[in-house]
Design an enzyme around this catalytic site. Sequence first.
Site, PDB file in Angstrom:
ATOM      1  N   LYS A  89      44.084  -7.579 -28.362  1.00  0.00           N
ATOM      2  CA  LYS A  89      45.015  -7.166 -29.423  1.00  0.00           C
ATOM      3  C   LYS A  89      46.047  -8.235 -29.779  1.00  0.00           C
ATOM      4  O   LYS A  89      46.551  -8.255 -30.893  1.00  0.00           O
ATOM      5  CB  LYS A  89      45.741  -5.875 -29.019  1.00  0.00           C
ATOM      6  CG  LYS A  89      44.856  -4.651 -29.065  1.00  0.00           C
ATOM      7  CD  LYS A  89      45.633  -3.392 -28.745  1.00  0.00           C
ATOM      8  CE  LYS A  89      44.698  -2.194 -28.775  1.00  0.00           C
ATOM      9  NZ  LYS A  89      45.364  -0.941 -28.442  1.00  0.00           N
ATOM     10  N   ALA A 101      50.045   0.864 -24.632  1.00  0.00           N
ATOM     11  CA  ALA A 101      50.236   2.121 -25.371  1.00  0.00           C
ATOM     12  C   ALA A 101      51.723   2.380 -25.570  1.00  0.00           C
ATOM     13  O   ALA A 101      52.152   2.836 -26.639  1.00  0.00           O
ATOM     14  CB  ALA A 101      49.588   3.279 -24.605  1.00  0.00           C
TER      15      ALA A 101
HETATM   16  P1  NAD Z   1      49.024  -0.661 -19.411  1.00  0.00           P
HETATM   17  O1  NAD Z   1      48.446  -1.027 -18.089  1.00  0.00           O
HETATM   18  O2  NAD Z   1      49.168  -1.684 -20.497  1.00  0.00           O
HETATM   19  O3  NAD Z   1      50.479  -0.028 -19.177  1.00  0.00           O
HETATM   20  C1  NAD Z   1      50.749   1.006 -18.254  1.00  0.00           C
HETATM   21  C2  NAD Z   1      52.175   0.812 -17.742  1.00  0.00           C
HETATM   22  O4  NAD Z   1      52.510   1.942 -16.926  1.00  0.00           O
HETATM   23  C3  NAD Z   1      52.353  -0.420 -16.861  1.00  0.00           C
HETATM   24  O5  NAD Z   1      53.474  -1.164 -17.332  1.00  0.00           O
HETATM   25  C4  NAD Z   1      52.589   0.138 -15.461  1.00  0.00           C
HETATM   26  O6  NAD Z   1      53.479  -0.661 -14.694  1.00  0.00           O
HETATM   27  C5  NAD Z   1      53.199   1.482 -15.764  1.00  0.00           C
HETATM   28  N1  NAD Z   1      53.015   2.513 -14.740  1.00  0.00           N
HETATM   29  C6  NAD Z   1      51.853   2.856 -14.135  1.00  0.00           C
HETATM   30  N2  NAD Z   1      52.073   3.912 -13.312  1.00  0.00           N
HETATM   31  C7  NAD Z   1      53.389   4.229 -13.414  1.00  0.00           C
HETATM   32  C8  NAD Z   1      54.206   5.226 -12.827  1.00  0.00           C
HETATM   33  N3  NAD Z   1      53.694   6.127 -11.986  1.00  0.00           N
HETATM   34  N4  NAD Z   1      55.523   5.264 -13.161  1.00  0.00           N
HETATM   35  C9  NAD Z   1      56.045   4.373 -14.031  1.00  0.00           C
HETATM   36  N5  NAD Z   1      55.308   3.407 -14.637  1.00  0.00           N
HETATM   37  C10 NAD Z   1      53.993   3.332 -14.320  1.00  0.00           C
HETATM   38  O7  NAD Z   1      48.140   0.558 -19.925  1.00  0.00           O
HETATM   39  P2  NAD Z   1      48.040   1.089 -21.432  1.00  0.00           P
HETATM   40  O8  NAD Z   1      47.042   0.302 -22.170  1.00  0.00           O
HETATM   41  O9  NAD Z   1      49.416   1.210 -21.973  1.00  0.00           O
HETATM   42  O10 NAD Z   1      47.393   2.530 -21.204  1.00  0.00           O
HETATM   43  C11 NAD Z   1      48.110   3.579 -20.590  1.00  0.00           C
HETATM   44  C12 NAD Z   1      47.338   4.874 -20.793  1.00  0.00           C
HETATM   45  O11 NAD Z   1      47.330   5.182 -22.180  1.00  0.00           O
HETATM   46  C13 NAD Z   1      45.861   4.814 -20.377  1.00  0.00           C
HETATM   47  O12 NAD Z   1      45.524   6.034 -19.772  1.00  0.00           O
HETATM   48  C14 NAD Z   1      45.129   4.674 -21.689  1.00  0.00           C
HETATM   49  O13 NAD Z   1      43.831   5.235 -21.642  1.00  0.00           O
HETATM   50  C15 NAD Z   1      46.012   5.502 -22.591  1.00  0.00           C
HETATM   51  N6  NAD Z   1      45.915   5.163 -24.018  1.00  0.00           N
HETATM   52  C16 NAD Z   1      45.778   6.179 -24.890  1.00  0.00           C
HETATM   53  C17 NAD Z   1      45.714   5.937 -26.240  1.00  0.00           C
HETATM   54  C18 NAD Z   1      45.534   7.073 -27.185  1.00  0.00           C
HETATM   55  O14 NAD Z   1      45.180   6.818 -28.345  1.00  0.00           O
HETATM   56  N7  NAD Z   1      45.797   8.306 -26.777  1.00  0.00           N
HETATM   57  C19 NAD Z   1      45.820   4.606 -26.719  1.00  0.00           C
HETATM   58  C20 NAD Z   1      45.984   3.572 -25.793  1.00  0.00           C
HETATM   59  C21 NAD Z   1      46.027   3.866 -24.445  1.00  0.00           C
END
Ligand code: NAD
Length: 281
Positions: free
Chosen positions: A73, A137
């Site tokens: 991205k 996200a």
């Molecule tokens: P990412 O790895 O880029 O970011 C996740 C963040 O959460 C990280 O910064 C991590 O340090 C933090 N984190 C993890 N566990 C934690 C906790 N228990 N407490 C506090 N912080 C915590 O991941 P992402 O790409 O942002 O994806 C996150 C989720 O969103 C995934 O499940 C993904 O499938 C989902 N997602 C959904 C959509 C949608 O359209 N609904 C779109 C994109 C991503």
Amino acid sequence: MTRRYLVGLIGAGITESLTPPMHEREGRALGFDYEYRVLDILELGRRPEEIGAMLAEAWAEGFDAVNVTHPCKQLIIPELDALTPDAERLGAVNLVTRGAEGTLGHNTDWTGFRRSFADGLPGVAVDLVAQIGAGGAGAATGYALLDAGTRHLLLVDDELERAEALARSLGELFPDRRVDARNALNTAEFGGLDGVVHATPTGMKEHPGTAFDVAALAPTAWLAEVVYRPLDTELLLAARARGLRTLDGGRMAVGQAVDALHLITGVEPDAERMRAHFLDL
Ligand code: NAD
């Protein structure tokens, strides 16, 4: 003659993505000959840095547009002729269209969340909101919250530097708002929130559990989930059991596809029908 569209998704580990069948079903329901191909860099033995070459190949094959996901991205940005102002502000592109002016990078992740939030949680208070998770996200949902009018956003991430970096960039984009970075919130802070966006992978099969305890939220608070596999996460079920208003992550996933399909075809898709396609998949 039926208009034909050829669209692709470039990313890693995307063979199970629901975006291709969602597009195809809705594209065909709109009367188009619509084909959506998955171009998984892992399956194809390509490197993320080859995104520019992959894009050129897609255009040579006659693709009309390409969705882009993790880990491309940001990498794709230097390969494009122009970005929409929002994609530029966010520094992330998830859709590339091509026209007379060249290639244009869009971001429908944030508009998808905005759309899903407006549809699924209409009229909720958004003044003071916490967002758990400051990754990919979270950048889109945080931007959408501030765009929707959040005055004070608490970004919580157990990797504090990630929360700080996102707070800095969103704070610069919305200088009249307050965006704070934290690595945790206490019970009293949770109790004062209008709502919470959950944007960590916690709740997925590989990351079971919940990132926080909804018992700490006020009875008037809302919860928006971004995880959509499973659709009913442990966190959502707990929030619903408390009687809180909730938004599932499927709505954001559908919302980004609705906005992408619109940008590709110029025709407004039927968002509820696309949600039905999604739930059926
Ligand atoms: P990412 O790895 O880029 O970011 C996740 C963040 O959460 C990280 O910064 C991590 O340090 C933090 N984190 C993890 N566990 C934690 C906790 N228990 N407490 C506090 N912080 C915590 O991941 P992402 O790409 O942002 O994806 C996150 C989720 O969103 C995934 O499940 C993904 O499938 C989902 N997602 C959904 C959509 C949608 O359209 N609904 C779109 C994109 C991503």
